[in-house]
Design a protein around this motif. Structure first.
Motif, PDB file in Angstrom:
ATOM      1  N   ALA A  58       3.537   2.676  -5.585  1.00  0.00           N
ATOM      2  CA  ALA A  58       3.465   4.091  -5.166  1.00  0.00           C
ATOM      3  C   ALA A  58       2.209   4.413  -4.372  1.00  0.00           C
ATOM      4  O   ALA A  58       1.905   5.596  -4.152  1.00  0.00           O
ATOM      5  N   HIS A  59       1.480   3.391  -3.918  1.00  0.00           N
ATOM      6  CA  HIS A  59       0.232   3.692  -3.199  1.00  0.00           C
ATOM      7  C   HIS A  59      -0.088   2.564  -2.225  1.00  0.00           C
ATOM      8  O   HIS A  59      -0.753   1.590  -2.579  1.00  0.00           O
ATOM      9  N   THR A  60       0.422   2.689  -0.996  1.00  0.00           N
ATOM     10  CA  THR A  60       0.076   1.713   0.048  1.00  0.00           C
ATOM     11  C   THR A  60      -0.350   2.436   1.327  1.00  0.00           C
ATOM     12  O   THR A  60      -0.012   3.609   1.541  1.00  0.00           O
ATOM     13  N   HIS A  61      -1.088   1.692   2.149  1.00  0.00           N
ATOM     14  CA  HIS A  61      -1.579   2.242   3.429  1.00  0.00           C
ATOM     15  C   HIS A  61      -1.339   1.233   4.538  1.00  0.00           C
ATOM     16  O   HIS A  61      -2.265   0.548   4.977  1.00  0.00           O
ATOM     17  N   MET A  62      -0.085   1.113   4.975  1.00  0.00           N
ATOM     18  CA  MET A  62       0.162   0.226   6.118  1.00  0.00           C
ATOM     19  C   MET A  62      -0.382   0.905   7.385  1.00  0.00           C
ATOM     20  O   MET A  62      -0.148   2.095   7.613  1.00  0.00           O
ATOM     21  N   THR A 319      -1.276  -0.450  -5.997  1.00  0.00           N
ATOM     22  CA  THR A 319      -2.306  -1.333  -5.412  1.00  0.00           C
ATOM     23  C   THR A 319      -3.378  -0.603  -4.621  1.00  0.00           C
ATOM     24  O   THR A 319      -4.478  -1.109  -4.474  1.00  0.00           O
ATOM     25  N   ASP A 320      -3.066   0.574  -4.028  1.00  0.00           N
ATOM     26  CA  ASP A 320      -3.917   1.137  -2.974  1.00  0.00           C
ATOM     27  C   ASP A 320      -4.115   0.082  -1.887  1.00  0.00           C
ATOM     28  O   ASP A 320      -5.230  -0.113  -1.384  1.00  0.00           O
ATOM     29  N   HIS A 321      -3.010  -0.585  -1.564  1.00  0.00           N
ATOM     30  CA  HIS A 321      -3.050  -1.675  -0.566  1.00  0.00           C
ATOM     31  C   HIS A 321      -3.566  -1.143   0.773  1.00  0.00           C
ATOM     32  O   HIS A 321      -2.908  -0.328   1.424  1.00  0.00           O
TER      33      HIS A 321
HETATM   34 ZN    ZN Z   1      -5.335   5.019  -1.020  1.00  0.00          ZN
END
Ligand code: ZN
Ligand code: DUC
Ligand code: ZN
Length: 466
Positions: A58-62, A319-321
Motif C-alpha cells: 500500500a505504499h510505493t513511489h514508482m 515498503t515505502d518503495h
Molecule cells: Zn512514501
C-alpha cells in the motif's frame, strides 16, 4: 480456464488450514477439503507450500520526482519486481505538486502507469497544495476516480509540506467524504533547523540525515496529527512509515482511547539501524537514507515495532518503495547529506522479509498474511477483491515454500537499482508461484507475466471507517 491448487495449506488472517483452491478464470470459485475438489481442472501441486493471498503493498513511489531526480523504478520495472516477490497489487502515490491542479497530477500518474504494469495497481493522492480547488478535487477523486486516501506531509517545507491549517482543512474534508488521511509525520521546519546547524558544523556524512531527524520530531508530529484529526471530528488517520518507539506510543495511546488512528511500518525499520546501515563507512550509508530515518539499534525501536505488529497498534507493513541508484542519484548528496534523494527500494522483498519474522517467532503465520495482504486491502478499500483467498475474490494467489531459501542481492534482484539495501540477506522461505487474476505469472524461478496486463483498480472507502 479452471485451475485446482491442490495439496497446500491455505493461510488467511484467521489461521491456516489444509484446503484445495479452485480458480475459475480470474476469480476464486471455491475452497475444498483436501482431495474433495473436482476432477478435470488443470492441477497446480501445492504440496508442502503455504497458499496465501497475493500481497498488497500500500505504499510505493514508482518514478517519484524527488531531490532533482526520479525514483529509478518505472511502473514496468517496479511492478515486475513486485510480482516476482509475491506482491500482486500496489497502491502508488500520484502527486499533485505545489501549484498544480490535482486532476492534472492524477492524469500524469495514469500516463506513467497505463499499459506498463505487470500487476494490478491503485493510487493514493499526495496533496502538495491544499487550497479550495484541491479540497473540491478530493470529493471528485473519492466519488469518481477510486481514490479514497490522501497523503499530506508535515515534513519537506517548500516541497510537499502542508501547514497545520491546510492539514486541518483536508482532514475536515476527509471526515465529510469518507477518505483516509495518510500522514508523513515529521516536524519539517524543526528538522530544517537541525540540518542547517549540522552542515554549518561540517557534519556532511549520510549518518547526519538520521541524527537531524530525531525520534522526538516524529513523535511530536504524530501526536499533532492525531490531535488535529480529533479536532476534525475524528477524521480517519493513517500514519505512514512509522519508525520510532515514541511515535508508536502516540498511536497506541490514541487507539487505546478508541480513536480512528492507524499506522504502518516498513521492513527497514524492523531490521536495519542507524549505526549499522546509515552509519556505514564513507558514503555507503547513502543507500539507507530515507525518511523517516533508520533508528538507533541501541534503543528498543525494532523490538517495539515487532510488538506493535503483534498487538495491531501497527496494522500494516508496506515498503515505502522509493529506489534510487548510487550512481548519479544518491551521489547528488556527496559532501552534503541533505541532498541525498530519500528512499529505499524493497518492493520485491517484503513478503520474504516479513516471513523471516514468522521463522524468528516474532509474528504468527496468520499475522504475516494479515499485515502484508488482508489489512492493507481492507484499509484502502480493495477488500474482498484483494487480500483474501475466498470465493469471489480475485485469484491473486502466492504459493510460498517454507523449505525454500532466498538470498537477496543486486546480482539477482529485479528492481532497477545498482545496489540492494538488503545485500547478502538470507531468508528461510521462498516465493514459489505467483498467480495474478488466475494467470500464473511466476513459477519455479521463471517469470511469464508481461507489462500492460495489470489493471487500474478503483478503490472503495476503507473498511475501518467508523
Ligand atoms: Zn512514501
Ligand atoms: N520518504 C522517503 O524516504 N522517500 C520519498 C518520500 C518520503 O516520504
Ligand atoms: Zn513519507
Amino acid at each position: 480456464m479452471s485451475i485446482l491448487i491442490k495439496g497446500g495449506t491455505v493461510v488467511g488472517p484467521t489461521g491456516a488450514q489444509p484446503a484445495d483452491v479452485l480458480v475459475d478464470g480470474e476469480t476464486i470459485a471455491a475452497l475444498f477439503a483436501p482431495g474433495k475438489g473436482p476432477e478435470g481442472p488443470e492441477v497446480v501441486d501445492a504440496t508442502g507450500k503455504y497458499v496465501i493471498p497475493g500481497a498488497v503493498d500500500a505504499h510505493t513511489h514508482m518514478e517519484l520526482p524527488f531531490g532533482g531526480t526520479h525514483a529509478s523504478d518505472t511502473f514496468d520495472t517496479g511492478t515486475r519486481a513486485a510480482a516476482i516477490g509475491g506482491t500482486t497489487t500496489i497502491v502508488d502515490f500520484a502527486v499533485q505538486r505545489t501549484g498544480e491542479v490535482v486532476q492534472d497530477g492524477l492524469a500524469a500518474w495514469h500516463g506513467k502507469a497505463d499499459g506498463n504494469c505487470h500487476i494490478d495497481y491503485a493510487f493514493h493522492m499526495i496533496l502538495g497544495g491544499v487550497d479550495d480547488d484541491a479540497l473540491k478535487a478530493m470529493d471528485q477523486l473519492v466519488a469518481s476516480e477510486g481514490i479514497t486516501s490522501f497523503k499530506l506531509f508535515m515534513a519537506y517545507p517548500g516541497v510537499f509540506y502542508s501547514d497545520d491549517g491546510q492539514i486541518l482543512r483536508a482532514m475536515q474534508k476527509a471526515r465529510d467524504n469518507g477518505a483516509m488521511i495518510m500522514m508523513h509525520a515529521e516536524n519539517g521546519p524543526a528538522i530544517d533547523v537541525l540540518v542547517k546547524q549540522a552542515l554549518e558544523r561540517g557534519e556532511t556524512d549520510p549518518i547526519y540525515h538520521g541524527l537531524t531527524r530525531p525520534q522526538e520530531l516524529e513523535a511530536e508530529a504524530t501526536s499533532r496529527a492525531i490531535w488535529l484529526a480529533s479536532v476534525a471530528a475524528d477524521c480517519p488517520l493513517y500514519i505512514v512509515h512509522l519508525s520510532a518507539s515514541k511515535a508508536l506510543e502516540q498511536v497506541k495511546a490514541a487507539r487505546d482511547l478508541g480513536r480512528n488512528v492507524f499506522a504502518e511500518t516498513c521492513p527497514q525499520y524492523l531490521y536495519l539501524t542507524l549505526e549499522d546501515q546509515l552509519g556505514a563507512p564513507g558514503f555507503e550509508g547513502a543507500k539507507w537514507v530515507c525518511s523517516t530515518p533508520l533508528r538507533s539499534g541501541k534503543e528498543s525501536h525494532r523490538a517495539d515495532l515487532w510488538q506493535g505488529l503483534r498487538t495491531n497498534d501497527l496494522s500494516v507493513v508496506s515498503t515505502d518503495h522509493c529506489p534510487f541508484c548510487m550512481k548519479d542519484q544518491k551521489e547528488l548528496g556527496l559532501g552534503d547529506f541533505s541532498k541525498i534523494p530519500n528512499g529505499i527500494g524493497s518492493v520485491e522483498h517484503r513478503v520474504d522479509l516479513l516471513y523471516q519474522g514468522v521463522v524468528d517467532k516474532k509474528l504468527s503465520l496468520a499475522r504475516w498474511v494479515e499485515t502484508i495482504a488482508t489489512t492493507p486491502a481492507r484499509m484502502f478499500g480493495l477488500y474482498p477483491k484483494k487480500g483474501i483467498i475466498a470465493p469471489g475474490s480475485d485469484a491473486d494467489i502466492v504459493l510460498y515454500d517454507p523449505n525454500g531459501r532466498t538470498r537477496i542481492s543486486v546480482e539477482t534482484h529485479h528492481m532497477n537499482m545498482d545496489h540492494s539495501a538488503w545485500e547478502g540477506w538470507e531468508i528461510d522461505g521462498k516465493v514459489d508461484t505467483v498467480m495474478s487474476r488466475g494467470e500464473v505469472i511466476a513459477a519455479g524461478g521463471e517469470y511469464t507475466g508481461r507489462a500492460g496486463r495489470g489493471r487500474y483498480v478503483k478503490r472503495g472507502l476503507s473498511d475501518y471507517l467508523l
